[in-house]
Enzyme design. Structure first.
Site, mmCIF file in Angstrom:
data_model
loop_
_atom_site.group_PDB
_atom_site.id
_atom_site.type_symbol
_atom_site.label_atom_id
_atom_site.label_comp_id
_atom_site.label_asym_id
_atom_site.label_seq_id
_atom_site.Cartn_x
_atom_site.Cartn_y
_atom_site.Cartn_z
ATOM 1 N N MET A 10 0.711 4.653 -10.833
ATOM 2 C CA MET A 10 1.564 3.489 -10.563
ATOM 3 C C MET A 10 0.866 2.495 -9.630
ATOM 4 S SD MET A 10 5.062 5.724 -9.969
ATOM 5 C CE MET A 10 4.200 6.884 -8.885
ATOM 6 N N GLN A 52 12.059 -0.212 -13.137
ATOM 7 C CA GLN A 52 12.102 -1.186 -12.055
ATOM 8 C C GLN A 52 12.782 -2.473 -12.508
ATOM 9 O OE1 GLN A 52 7.943 -1.608 -11.057
ATOM 10 N NE2 GLN A 52 7.950 0.131 -9.641
ATOM 11 N N THR A 83 2.166 4.875 -4.260
ATOM 12 C CA THR A 83 2.578 3.491 -4.441
ATOM 13 C C THR A 83 3.580 3.159 -3.349
ATOM 14 O OG1 THR A 83 3.954 2.026 -5.812
ATOM 15 C CG2 THR A 83 4.202 4.358 -6.160
ATOM 16 N N ASN A 84 3.564 1.930 -2.866
ATOM 17 C CA ASN A 84 4.537 1.507 -1.866
ATOM 18 C C ASN A 84 5.924 1.299 -2.463
ATOM 19 O OD1 ASN A 84 3.263 0.633 1.010
ATOM 20 N ND2 ASN A 84 1.749 0.314 -0.607
ATOM 21 N N THR A 85 5.980 0.597 -3.595
ATOM 22 C CA THR A 85 7.270 0.213 -4.167
ATOM 23 C C THR A 85 8.177 1.409 -4.406
ATOM 24 O OG1 THR A 85 6.411 -1.809 -5.200
ATOM 25 C CG2 THR A 85 8.392 -0.844 -6.160
ATOM 26 N N CYS A 196 0.797 -3.067 -1.011
ATOM 27 C CA CYS A 196 0.754 -2.614 -2.398
ATOM 28 C C CYS A 196 -0.565 -1.877 -2.529
ATOM 29 C CB CYS A 196 0.826 -3.788 -3.359
ATOM 30 S SG CYS A 196 0.510 -3.330 -5.070
ATOM 31 N N THR A 197 -0.555 -0.727 -3.163
ATOM 32 C CA THR A 197 -1.768 0.090 -3.174
ATOM 33 C C THR A 197 -2.890 -0.517 -3.999
ATOM 34 O OG1 THR A 197 -0.779 1.471 -4.918
ATOM 35 C CG2 THR A 197 -0.597 2.253 -2.644
ATOM 36 N N GLU A 198 -2.600 -1.596 -4.742
ATOM 37 C CA GLU A 198 -3.664 -2.292 -5.479
ATOM 38 C C GLU A 198 -4.293 -3.438 -4.692
ATOM 39 O OE1 GLU A 198 -1.352 -0.107 -8.392
ATOM 40 O OE2 GLU A 198 -0.692 -1.677 -7.011
#
Length: 239
Positions: A10, A52, A83-85, A196-198
């Site tokens: 994710m 989501q 993932t943060n979300t 955000c991990t990206e």
């Protein structure tokens, strides 16, 4: 070394960063050819994104809760949602397992407090910036996050989903993010959360106009600290 369980996919772009970081950190700590004892279950991100968009967080919690339980049964001694979300439903996921869930917001807040930062700018998906779970959790640590204005939130969200999650890193988008940072710095932001991990794929926290806190790196390091804690205690006793 205790086994780390990673809920990935994710997106898989950031999950690959987690895998590399965790292994590099273990090798750095233990030396030689050491690498992490870990399990990763990578989900189909397209299914999660559909949940989501539909606001079906209950279904998302059930899906990730199932994955977390599978990781525990397979031998994981801690679990990370990569993932943060999806930490929006972290409490529900944690309730499904009896091993610790290493919480990305808590670990980031600890890093911010240790550095004396109290008003960080949060760059993240729209869900993370607007749903309130991130701000309220940070508030419990005495930290008041700042989020960009509405139009800028759309820019950040679109860069994450349309580009970074698809493996695209564009200089023009980096410029847009830097402009957003400059606007919020003038308004009083004292640091930046790469929430955000990206985002670590496009912004280097070491090359920002304010101190940067990469949640991916912070989260990975917390997992390694947990995994090696017992081993280090045993080494001290043996000495």
């Amino acid at each position: 070394m205790q086994t780390i369980g990673l809920i990935g996919g994710m997106s898989f772009e950031s999950s690959a960063v987690y895998y590399r970081m965790v292994n590099e950190m273990v090798r750095e700590r233990l030396g030689g050819l050491a690498s992490a004892d870990l399990l990763m279950h990578s989900v189909n991100f397209d299914e999660i994104v559909a949940m989501q968009k539909a606001g079906d967080w209950g279904a998302a919690a059930n899906r990730l809760g199932d994955v977390a339980l599978r990781l525990q049964i397979a031998g994981a001694r801690c679990v990370l949602i990569c993932t943060n979300t999806m930490h929006l439903i972290a409490d529900q996921v944690a309730a499904r397992i009896s091993v610790p869930l290493v919480h990305i917001i808590d670990e980031t807040a600890k890093s911010l407090k240790a550095s004396g930062r109290k008003r960080p700018l949060l760059l993240a998906t729209r869900y993370t910036m607007e749903h309130g779970f991130y701000a309220s959790r940070m508030k419990s640590f005495g930290i008041d996050i700042i989020v960009p204005e509405a139009d800028d939130r759309t820019v950040v969200h679109d860069i994450i989903f349309n580009e970074l999650c698809a493996g695209k890193v564009q200089n023009s988008s980096r410029d847009k993010l830097m402009q957003i940072i400059d606007r919020e710095r003038v308004k009083g932001a004292d640091s930046i959360i790469l929430g955000c991990t990206e985002i670590c794929l496009i912004l280097d926290p070491k090359h920002l106009p304010l101190p940067g806190f990469d949640t991916t790196e912070i989260h990975a390091r917390a997992a390694v600290e947990f995994a090696l804690s017992d081993e280090e205690v045993e080494e001290i006793v043996a000495a």
